[in-house]
Scaffold this motif. Structure first.
Motif, short mmCIF file in Angstrom:
data_model
loop_
_atom_site.label_atom_id
_atom_site.label_comp_id
_atom_site.label_asym_id
_atom_site.label_seq_id
_atom_site.Cartn_x
_atom_site.Cartn_y
_atom_site.Cartn_z
N UNK A 136 9.56 20.00 -16.72
CA UNK A 136 9.46 21.25 -15.95
C UNK A 136 10.44 21.26 -14.79
N UNK A 137 11.49 20.43 -14.86
CA UNK A 137 12.51 20.37 -13.82
C UNK A 137 11.88 20.21 -12.44
N UNK A 138 10.97 19.25 -12.35
CA UNK A 138 10.31 18.95 -11.08
C UNK A 138 10.35 17.43 -10.90
N UNK A 139 11.21 16.97 -10.01
CA UNK A 139 11.41 15.54 -9.83
C UNK A 139 10.72 15.02 -8.58
N UNK A 140 10.17 13.82 -8.67
CA UNK A 140 9.76 13.14 -7.44
C UNK A 140 11.00 12.98 -6.56
N UNK A 141 10.93 13.21 -5.27
CA UNK A 141 9.71 13.29 -4.46
C UNK A 141 9.16 14.71 -4.23
N UNK A 142 9.55 15.69 -5.03
CA UNK A 142 9.03 17.05 -4.84
C UNK A 142 7.52 17.09 -5.02
N UNK A 172 6.51 6.73 -2.64
CA UNK A 172 5.73 6.60 -1.42
C UNK A 172 5.94 7.80 -0.49
N UNK A 173 7.19 8.13 -0.20
CA UNK A 173 7.45 9.30 0.64
C UNK A 173 6.98 10.58 -0.03
N UNK A 174 7.29 10.72 -1.32
CA UNK A 174 6.86 11.91 -2.04
C UNK A 174 5.37 12.01 -2.15
N UNK A 175 4.71 10.89 -2.45
CA UNK A 175 3.26 10.89 -2.54
C UNK A 175 2.60 11.24 -1.22
N UNK A 176 3.14 10.68 -0.13
CA UNK A 176 2.59 10.99 1.19
C UNK A 176 2.74 12.48 1.51
N UNK A 177 3.89 13.06 1.20
CA UNK A 177 4.13 14.48 1.46
C UNK A 177 3.19 15.37 0.63
N UNK A 178 2.78 14.84 -0.53
CA UNK A 178 1.86 15.59 -1.39
C UNK A 178 0.41 15.40 -1.00
N UNK A 179 0.16 14.67 0.08
CA UNK A 179 -1.20 14.47 0.56
C UNK A 179 -1.93 13.31 -0.10
N UNK A 180 -1.18 12.43 -0.76
CA UNK A 180 -1.79 11.29 -1.44
C UNK A 180 -1.69 10.03 -0.59
N UNK A 181 -2.68 9.18 -0.70
CA UNK A 181 -2.55 7.85 -0.14
C UNK A 181 -1.66 7.03 -1.08
N UNK A 182 -1.04 5.99 -0.55
CA UNK A 182 0.04 5.35 -1.30
C UNK A 182 -0.11 3.83 -1.36
#
Length: 224
Positions: A136-142, A172-182
């Motif tokens: 879906x043309x959506x790459x981490x860290x998006x 880690x940076x992408x996950x944090x920005x998405x509201x996830x713990x890492x």
């Protein structure tokens, strides 16, 4: 109550991509009659991420008398034959699901090779969902990447979510920005000193799974 979600990166988290690539590069240079010194160059070209366009560049550089499509197909076949996931990690994925976790894979890369690796290693049978960036043309860290991965697992991003991976920026940076713990898979490395740290650092995927299982036990006790 929303079930806790954990998303795992694939390469160098659930499977050893770098080790697999080193073995592949040795075979590739021998099969194509390249010199020993070319092995490091070929490995460098696929090291970050491999796509058909990568093999167009390899074909042109070494004037290989094979089509790009054939090189890519052979690469996918060879990598699938070489890649593996440790039994203790596969068991851990099943343990997480048995403990009430939604378990998914969130990976960048080409869909055909990534999904082939997931099937060959048995990972795809042990997770609730998989999202590959090319789909879906959506790459981490998006953040959209993580949201789509959660959706593949039948849930949404929330406070109970985690991201496990080896890449400080994408995972880690992408996950944090998405509201996830890492949880960062260190693989023998030190965390970059200028970057905000992950919630936890562990040496390998099984250690991350054990930490999450312990977290679910503690959470159950607290809720009770």
């Amino acid at each position: 109550m929303q079930l806790p979600l954990v998303l795992f990166d694939l390469d160098n988290t659930l499977v050893d991509r770098q080790g697999t690539l080193a073995d592949w590069a040795a075979e590739f240079t021998a099969q194509n009659g390249l010199e020993d010194e070319d092995q490091a160059n070929v490995l460098a070209m696929v090291s970050e991420r491999a796509y058909p366009s990568t093999f167009e560049a390899i074909r042109a550089r070494y004037r290989l008398p094979v089509s790009t499509a054939k090189l890519w197909h052979t690469y996918c076949t060879d990598i699938v034959a070489l890649v593996s996931c440790q039994a203790r990690v596969l068991d851990g994925l099943e343990e997480l699901r048995a403990a009430g976790w939604r378990v998914g894979v969130a990976t960048n890369g080409a869909a055909d090779i990534q999904r082939a690796k997931l099937r060959a290693t048995g990972i795809s049978e042990r997770v609730d969902g998989v999202f590959v960036s090319e789909e879906a043309d959506a790459r981490k860290p998006q953040t959209r990447h993580f949201a789509l991965a959660a959706a593949r697992c039948g849930t949404v991003l929330g406070d109970s979510g985690w991201m496990v991976g080896d890449n400080p920026v994408n995972d880690i940076g992408g996950g944090r920005s998405a509201g996830l713990r890492t949880i960062w898979i260190g693989n023998g490395r030190s965390w970059p000193p200028d970057d905000p740290g992950p919630d936890h650092v562990v040496p390998h995927a099984r250690a991350a799974i054990d930490l999450l299982l312990l977290h679910s036990v503690d959470h159950t006790r607290t809720a009770a």
